[in-house]
Scaffold this motif. Structure first.
Motif, PDB file in Angstrom:
ATOM      1  N   ALA A  14      -2.250 -41.846  10.718  1.00 30.31           N
ATOM      2  CA  ALA A  14      -2.719 -41.744   9.340  1.00 30.31           C
ATOM      3  C   ALA A  14      -3.292 -40.356   9.124  1.00 30.31           C
ATOM      4  N   VAL A  15      -3.055 -39.803   7.937  1.00 26.44           N
ATOM      5  CA  VAL A  15      -3.478 -38.439   7.615  1.00 26.44           C
ATOM      6  C   VAL A  15      -4.228 -38.459   6.291  1.00 26.44           C
ATOM      7  N   ASP A  16      -5.360 -37.779   6.273  1.00 25.39           N
ATOM      8  CA  ASP A  16      -6.134 -37.583   5.044  1.00 25.39           C
ATOM      9  C   ASP A  16      -6.205 -36.086   4.776  1.00 25.39           C
ATOM     10  N   LEU A  17      -5.358 -35.622   3.849  1.00 26.65           N
ATOM     11  CA  LEU A  17      -5.323 -34.196   3.491  1.00 26.65           C
ATOM     12  C   LEU A  17      -6.294 -33.962   2.347  1.00 26.65           C
ATOM     13  N   THR A 126       5.328 -33.182   3.335  1.00 28.68           N
ATOM     14  CA  THR A 126       4.538 -32.562   4.401  1.00 28.68           C
ATOM     15  C   THR A 126       4.638 -33.357   5.691  1.00 28.68           C
ATOM     16  N   LEU A 127       4.539 -34.680   5.605  1.00 33.36           N
ATOM     17  CA  LEU A 127       4.593 -35.518   6.803  1.00 33.36           C
ATOM     18  C   LEU A 127       6.016 -35.708   7.303  1.00 33.36           C
ATOM     19  N   VAL A 128       6.981 -35.714   6.399  1.00 33.19           N
ATOM     20  CA  VAL A 128       8.389 -35.794   6.829  1.00 33.19           C
ATOM     21  C   VAL A 128       8.754 -34.552   7.634  1.00 33.19           C
ATOM     22  N   GLY A 129       8.213 -33.404   7.224  1.00 34.96           N
ATOM     23  CA  GLY A 129       8.466 -32.176   7.964  1.00 34.96           C
ATOM     24  C   GLY A 129       7.880 -32.189   9.361  1.00 34.96           C
TER      25      GLY A 129
END
Length: 345
Positions: A14-17, A126-129
């Motif tokens: 999980a990412v919180d940008l 961003t996350l697909v990259g």
């Protein structure tokens, strides 16, 4: 919630940008990244020099060919390529190799309430990259409510206030969904800017760098409240001479300087309560407001809200990481879905 809990349990990270900090939670490992959303780039070669804490310390201290950038603004990715490069370096080679070994890497990400499709697409790209085959988006308000322990799945009102660096989001939740919400374009940065302008206009003083939160300098010792110290000493640069100088700042004048941005937050809460059903407002009068986000620790803000609304106001135990911890709890399966038993006929 934008996705089901079953889909979130299949995610690996999980990412919180956020506008101020980037946080990454990996299933089984916990919170592995908690760094400022800052990167330093060599404009001559395009090489990435530093990311995170070290890049933030470089702000205002770099030569002309090094540029310090923030690829995330207001919780929205504004530079997808730079955000990907920043995340790669923050994760590190060892963790990235471990994630690449996943056959179908799934990721979850927090998005601000009412984020437009373009902002959602930027977060997904961003996350697909980074190698994610599928990206699930979760409202930051719901993730924060779960992270601070609010009973969001019950048929009763809970109110959460997300105090971010660029925006303040307020919402009333019930039965696991957002009933009504307001997104106010005022955050910790606006309050910091108000104090910087006050010091410049009243005392002709410039702070040495914008990377150090001027609020923590000017209001240390709980100076926002009337019971705090009446004055505090500030060190900075004289506007006219450019020499270092110290001035004694009256904290009452500082409270007046930040009155305008805080008034906008209070107006947003008023609009939220007017749009809320009366039954839920009655619940809120008893349960009050839960404050999360890095700017929730602003000295005296909870007391100001308590006086303005007449409701109980409480700051979460770890307000700055509530959203990523809530998202991590969903990944780990610690949040159980609400079951509704059909009426027997």
């Amino acid at each position: 919630m934008t996705v089901s809990l079953e889909q979130l349990r299949r995610c690996h990270l999980a990412v919180d940008l956020g506008a101020a900090r980037t946080r990454v939670y990996v299933k089984g490992l916990g919170l592995v990244v908690d760094e400022p959303s800052v990167a330093a780039v060599n404009t001559r070669t395009g090489a990435l020099i530093a990311v995170g804490e070290f890049a933030q310390r470089m702000t205002g201290r770099t030569p002309s060919y090094i540029r310090v950038v923030r690829p995330v603004a207001g919780g929205t990715v504004v530079d997808v390529q730079m955000a990907q490069r920043m995340l790669r370096h923050l994760l590190g080679d060892k963790l990235r190799r471990a994630l690449r070994r996943k056959p179908r890497l799934r990721a979850a990400a927090c998005t601000p309430h009412d984020a437009d499709p373009l902002a959602q697409r930027a977060t997904t790209e961003t996350l697909v990259g980074l190698g994610a085959r599928r990206v699930e988006l979760v409202d930051t308000l719901i993730a924060s409510a779960v992270g601070c322990g609010l009973p969001v799945e019950r048929p009763e009102a809970t109110m959460i206030m997300m105090c971010g660096a660029a925006t303040t989001q307020v919402a009333v939740l019930s039965l696991g969904a957002i009933v009504t919400a307001q997104r106010i374009p005022v955050g910790g940065e606006a309050i910091d800017h108000a104090i910087v302008q006050h010091l410049r206009q009243r005392h002709e003083l410039m702070l040495p760098t914008q990377s150090v939160r001027p609020l923590q300098i000017a209001l240390r010792g709980n100076g926002l409240t009337p019971t705090g110290p009446t004055s505090t000493e500030i060190h900075g640069r004289d506007v006219s001479t450019g020499l270092a100088r110290s001035v004694t700042v009256d904290t009452a004048a500082v409270r007046e300087a930040i009155h305008t941005p805080l008034t906008a937050v209070l107006d947003g809460i008023g609009r939220l309560l007017r749009d809320c059903p009366p039954d839920l407002v009655a619940d809120l009068a008893e349960r009050g407001i839960k404050m999360v986000g890095g700017s929730a620790m602003l000295p005296g803000l909870d007391e100001m809200l308590r006086e303005a609304t007449g409701m109980p106001v409480e700051i979460a135990e770890r307000p700055d990481v509530c959203s990523i911890l809530g998202l991590g709890a969903m990944l780990d399966g610690k949040v159980l879905p609400m079951t509704l038993n059909p009426l027997a006929r």
